[in-house]
Enzyme design. Structure first.
Site, PDB file in Angstrom:
ATOM      1  N   ASP A  28       0.879  -1.165   0.000  1.00 37.16           N
ATOM      2  CA  ASP A  28       0.000   0.000   0.000  1.00 37.16           C
ATOM      3  C   ASP A  28       0.920   1.219   0.000  1.00 37.16           C
ATOM      4  O   ASP A  28       1.438   1.609   1.039  1.00 37.16           O
ATOM      5  CB  ASP A  28      -0.885  -0.034   1.249  1.00 37.16           C
ATOM      6  CG  ASP A  28      -1.808   1.160   1.361  1.00 37.16           C
ATOM      7  OD1 ASP A  28      -2.080   1.812   0.336  1.00 37.16           O
ATOM      8  OD2 ASP A  28      -2.262   1.445   2.488  1.00 37.16           O
ATOM      9  N   GLU A  34      -1.292  -1.687  -4.615  1.00 39.20           N
ATOM     10  CA  GLU A  34      -2.521  -0.913  -4.778  1.00 39.20           C
ATOM     11  C   GLU A  34      -2.277   0.205  -5.774  1.00 39.20           C
ATOM     12  O   GLU A  34      -1.285   0.922  -5.694  1.00 39.20           O
ATOM     13  CB  GLU A  34      -2.992  -0.347  -3.443  1.00 39.20           C
ATOM     14  CG  GLU A  34      -4.345   0.304  -3.547  1.00 39.20           C
ATOM     15  CD  GLU A  34      -5.004   0.576  -2.214  1.00 39.20           C
ATOM     16  OE1 GLU A  34      -6.143   1.062  -2.243  1.00 39.20           O
ATOM     17  OE2 GLU A  34      -4.399   0.314  -1.158  1.00 39.20           O
ATOM     18  N   ASP A  92      -2.374   0.716   7.463  1.00 41.59           N
ATOM     19  CA  ASP A  92      -1.650   0.568   6.193  1.00 41.59           C
ATOM     20  C   ASP A  92      -1.181  -0.871   5.993  1.00 41.59           C
ATOM     21  O   ASP A  92      -1.156  -1.375   4.867  1.00 41.59           O
ATOM     22  CB  ASP A  92      -0.452   1.520   6.135  1.00 41.59           C
ATOM     23  CG  ASP A  92      -0.874   2.966   6.237  1.00 41.59           C
ATOM     24  OD1 ASP A  92      -1.568   3.443   5.328  1.00 41.59           O
ATOM     25  OD2 ASP A  92      -0.513   3.613   7.232  1.00 41.59           O
TER      26      ASP A  92
END
Length: 154
Positions: free
Chosen positions: A7, A67, A139
């Site tokens: 991420d 992502e 996260d």
């Protein structure tokens, strides 16, 4: 298969490592790469690359799932894009294959619909990885969701 989920961000890069051998998924590691806000953007990107190299060497992922963001009017856009570039470059240097997923696809893969709330995705991560406690920080949990999506969408 060992999958590294990422991420991206400049202040914090969430990561999650899962293993899918033996017929089920399990979490091997998760956390964040935190950069020093007092340093220049360039120095922060060096920190991200260095820490990511250590993770790749330690876990030897066979696949990375990252992502993918679509920003239109965010002042944070350039920082995330820069950090993502560092992540992609580092993965390429280690010849780790990469798959990318936008947030809606991650939500769909884990919660069954693309507009799922964060807590619904977190519940799915915990269920799929048989976790009794939610992974922290957020996260890291997000990165585990990305890694699981990489497994489900392979």
């Amino acid at each position: 298969m060992r999958i590294l989920g990422i991420d991206p961000g400049l202040a914090r890069v969430g990561y999650g490592v899962i293993d899918t051998s033996g017929g089920h998924q399990r979490m091997l590691d998760c956390g964040i790469i935190r950069t020093d806000p007092g340093r220049s953007d360039g120095e922060r990107m060096v920190e991200i690359a260095s820490d990511l190299r250590q993770l790749i060497r330690a876990w030897r992922p066979e696949l990375a799932a990252v992502e993918k963001f679509f920003f239109y009017r965010s002042s944070n856009t350039i920082n995330v894009v820069q950090a993502r570039g560092v992540v992609m470059m580092t993965l390429a240097r280690f010849k780790v294959p990469v798959v990318e997923f936008p947030p809606m696809q991650i939500k769909l893969a884990l919660a069954g619909f693309g507009h799922a709330e964060k807590d619904e995705v977190l519940e799915a991560v915990m269920r799929e990885l048989d976790l009794t406690e939610p992974p922290r920080p957020d996260d890291a949990a997000d990165a585990l969701a990305v890694a699981l999506t990489g497994w489900f969408q392979r």
